[in-house]
Design a protein around this motif. Structure first.
Motif, PDB file in Angstrom:
ATOM      1  N   PRO A 439       0.853  -1.189   0.000  1.00 43.55           N
ATOM      2  CA  PRO A 439       0.000   0.000   0.000  1.00 43.55           C
ATOM      3  C   PRO A 439       0.891   1.242   0.000  1.00 43.55           C
ATOM      4  N   VAL A 440       0.308   2.404  -0.222  1.00 44.18           N
ATOM      5  CA  VAL A 440       1.104   3.621  -0.258  1.00 44.18           C
ATOM      6  C   VAL A 440       1.816   3.851   1.077  1.00 44.18           C
ATOM      7  N   TRP A 441       1.202   3.457   2.175  1.00 43.44           N
ATOM      8  CA  TRP A 441       1.864   3.401   3.474  1.00 43.44           C
ATOM      9  C   TRP A 441       2.144   1.931   3.769  1.00 43.44           C
ATOM     10  N   ASP A 442       3.426   1.575   3.772  1.00 44.69           N
ATOM     11  CA  ASP A 442       3.801   0.186   4.053  1.00 44.69           C
ATOM     12  C   ASP A 442       3.285  -0.215   5.435  1.00 44.69           C
ATOM     13  N   PRO A 443       2.879  -1.485   5.609  1.00 42.90           N
ATOM     14  CA  PRO A 443       2.360  -1.911   6.921  1.00 42.90           C
ATOM     15  C   PRO A 443       3.303  -1.620   8.090  1.00 42.90           C
ATOM     16  N   VAL A 444       4.612  -1.739   7.878  1.00 41.43           N
ATOM     17  CA  VAL A 444       5.552  -1.443   8.969  1.00 41.43           C
ATOM     18  C   VAL A 444       5.475   0.035   9.336  1.00 41.43           C
ATOM     19  N   LEU A 445       5.321   0.911   8.358  1.00 39.94           N
ATOM     20  CA  LEU A 445       5.226   2.338   8.637  1.00 39.94           C
ATOM     21  C   LEU A 445       3.893   2.694   9.286  1.00 39.94           C
ATOM     22  N   VAL A 446       2.826   2.002   8.897  1.00 37.66           N
ATOM     23  CA  VAL A 446       1.533   2.223   9.548  1.00 37.66           C
ATOM     24  C   VAL A 446       1.633   1.872  11.029  1.00 37.66           C
ATOM     25  N   ALA A 447       2.285   0.740  11.327  1.00 35.31           N
ATOM     26  CA  ALA A 447       2.463   0.351  12.720  1.00 35.31           C
ATOM     27  C   ALA A 447       3.335   1.354  13.462  1.00 35.31           C
ATOM     28  N   ALA A 448       4.380   1.868  12.791  1.00 30.72           N
ATOM     29  CA  ALA A 448       5.236   2.865  13.425  1.00 30.72           C
ATOM     30  C   ALA A 448       4.460   4.142  13.736  1.00 30.72           C
ATOM     31  N   ARG A 449       3.587   4.569  12.824  1.00 33.44           N
ATOM     32  CA  ARG A 449       2.754   5.755  13.076  1.00 33.44           C
ATOM     33  C   ARG A 449       1.855   5.534  14.277  1.00 33.44           C
ATOM     34  N   ARG A 450       1.258   4.351  14.336  1.00 32.34           N
ATOM     35  CA  ARG A 450       0.369   4.045  15.463  1.00 32.34           C
ATOM     36  C   ARG A 450       1.152   4.009  16.772  1.00 32.34           C
ATOM     37  N   ALA A 451       2.348   3.410  16.734  1.00 32.61           N
ATOM     38  CA  ALA A 451       3.176   3.336  17.942  1.00 32.61           C
ATOM     39  C   ALA A 451       3.640   4.724  18.356  1.00 32.61           C
ATOM     40  N   ALA A 452       4.023   5.570  17.378  1.00 36.22           N
ATOM     41  CA  ALA A 452       4.452   6.924  17.704  1.00 36.22           C
ATOM     42  C   ALA A 452       3.321   7.716  18.343  1.00 36.22           C
ATOM     43  N   ALA A 453       2.108   7.543  17.842  1.00 35.79           N
ATOM     44  CA  ALA A 453       0.960   8.207  18.447  1.00 35.79           C
ATOM     45  C   ALA A 453       0.729   7.728  19.866  1.00 35.79           C
ATOM     46  N   ALA A 454       0.919   6.428  20.095  1.00 36.15           N
ATOM     47  CA  ALA A 454       0.751   5.884  21.454  1.00 36.15           C
ATOM     48  C   ALA A 454       1.791   6.453  22.400  1.00 36.15           C
TER      49      ALA A 454
END
Length: 458
Positions: A439-454
């Protein structure tokens, strides 16, 4: 000036990589190299045994990277079916026994490499050594298992004891061969190298493949029939019929020789070395492969992580140092991948339980994504879980479970862990994108965004 002698104990990945590297850096009249191997093969891929058993690859010859004859042609004196039975570090010699003739001899050394590997866990249960019970550690083990799977007819039932890497790969091999498979695991979920919530995904997938997964269960005995062969595996209050049993209970460092010689061992029983792979406190003794503990770069502690990738690197480092160069092995982050049929499994860094044991405060983020753009044909689902340190946001670990295209994404996280990146820094990584690949946002980067928000929300 007489040539020095390098003695290598163990003829597989670490030992023969060390011997080969030292040979490339020295001439035979400078360094004599003798390697002792108690088995019948050198430099082979034990990791390939389940795929040989499953009929995916040919063996055993296809799994051998370099034969004894090829090593000898390159100036390494390989002694097969020869076991080292004792070490005299003060006198600088080893005691060896020819397993064919029984003859014992002493061999002196100037440098000693211990590459004794690991031994499979084989609990002292009734019937555990019965015909039909198989390990998957050596090529001889692989041949015995393949022969067993080729025999018989009709309904064929197999039980795999243990649901770690070896266990799930063995289960795949058996399913491919058309066997009915039961996997018995004492933990709450298969793949204890994952957190339980991610292990549950593996269990659901295995069950969907027709594999019976029995968890929270200890094996109490292996039952045999009148012919002495295995007929069932017993647990509390139940017997699981079996024509073949495969043990997948993991391995422990093979360090009996080292212990008897008084060499330093870690908490797992593995040898302790410095960064040059020299055994601590011993200038001319080196060790590598599955018999050592390595530095975990995330926790800062030593761990036993038996993988061929590490063993080959250890050998390269040792051979370079013995050959007059300089090299170090800085440590690992604990990266591993596996699969069972079309399910891919990956992890790197710390699990939640390991982070807690280290006293780390952390947040987690778990996301669902796909291997390709959602609209592109063949997109498959994957789950990514990420651990980050509270306050700092430092990445602590990543686990991935999914279908085709999932597992090797863990390599991005392995690099980030090695670089001690934060999850916020990871979100800016310039990863490759095109609809057939992500996807345009790789799954690893999506998880990193979610973790950074947490981390920020925390």
């Amino acid at each position: 000036m007489a040539a020095q002698r390098l003695v290598v104990v163990g003829g597989d990945a670490a030992g023969m990589s060390a011997a080969s590297r030292a040979r490339r850096l020295t001439k035979p009249d400078e360094l004599e190299i003798v390697a002792f191997e108690r088995g019948g093969f050198t430099s082979y891929s034990a990791c390939g045994i389940p795929y040989w058993a499953g009929g995916v690859v040919d063996g055993p010859d296809e799994l051998v990277a370099r034969t004894p004859e090829e090593h000898r042609a390159r100036g390494i004196d390989v002694r097969m079916r020869t076991e080292v039975t004792g070490l005299d570090l003060g006198g600088q010699h080893v005691l060896v026994r020819d397993l064919e003739s029984g003859e014992e001899r002493r061999h002196g050394f100037d440098h000693l490499v211990l590459a004794t590997g690991a031994r499979p866990v084989r609990p002292p249960l009734e019937g555990i050594d019965a015909p039909g019970v198989h390990g998957v550690q050596t090529l001889d083990d692989g041949r015995a298992l393949v022969d067993a799977l080729d025999g018989g007819a009709g309904d064929r039932r197999a039980v795999v004891v243990g649901a770690g890497y070896i266990g799930v790969e063995a289960a795949e091999a058996l399913v491919r061969r058309g066997w009915a498979v039961t996997v018995i695991e004492r933990s709450a979920q298969p793949m204890a190298t994952l957190d339980p919530d991610m292990g549950a995904l593996v269990r659901d997938a295995m069950t969907g493949m027709g594999i019976e997964v029995v968890t929270d269960t200890e094996v109490t005995a292996v039952r045999t029939g009148p012919d002495g062969r295995v007929r069932a595996v017993a647990t509390a209050g139940r017997e699981h019929p079996a024509d073949v049993v495969v043990l997948g209970l993991g391995v422990r460092p093979e360090t009996a020789l080292a212990r008897e010689a008084g060499l330093p061992l870690g908490t797992s029983g593995g040898l302790l070395t410095d960064l040059a792979m020299r055994v601590r406190g011993h200038e001319n003794v080196w060790a590598g492969g599955d018999c050592v503990e390595v530095l975990d770069l995330v926790s800062g502690r030593t761990r036993h992580i038996p993988l061929g990738t590490h063993a080959n690197k250890h050998g390269q480092v040792i051979g370079t140092n013995v050959g007059g160069g300089y090299a170090t092995f800085p440590g690992v982050v604990g990266t591993a991948v596996s699969k069972v049929c079309d399910l891919e499994i990956a992890r790197t860094g710390l699990l939640e339980a390991q982070a807690r044991a280290e006293g780390l405060r952390y947040v987690t983020a778990t996301i669902e994504s796909t291997s390709r753009a959602g609209y592109y044909p063949g997109a498959r689902p994957m789950t990514v879980k990420m651990l980050a340190e509270r306050g700092t946001g430092r990445l602590l670990g990543v686990q991935i479970v999914g279908r085709e295209g999932a597992a090797k994404r863990v390599d991005v996280a392995a690099v980030a862990l090695t670089a001690r990146m934060t999850v916020d820094q990871m979100t800016a990584l310039d990863l490759g994108y095109a609809p057939p690949f992500s996807p345009v946002w790789d799954p690893v980067l999506v998880a990193a965004r979610r973790a950074a928000a947490a981390v920020k929300g925390d």
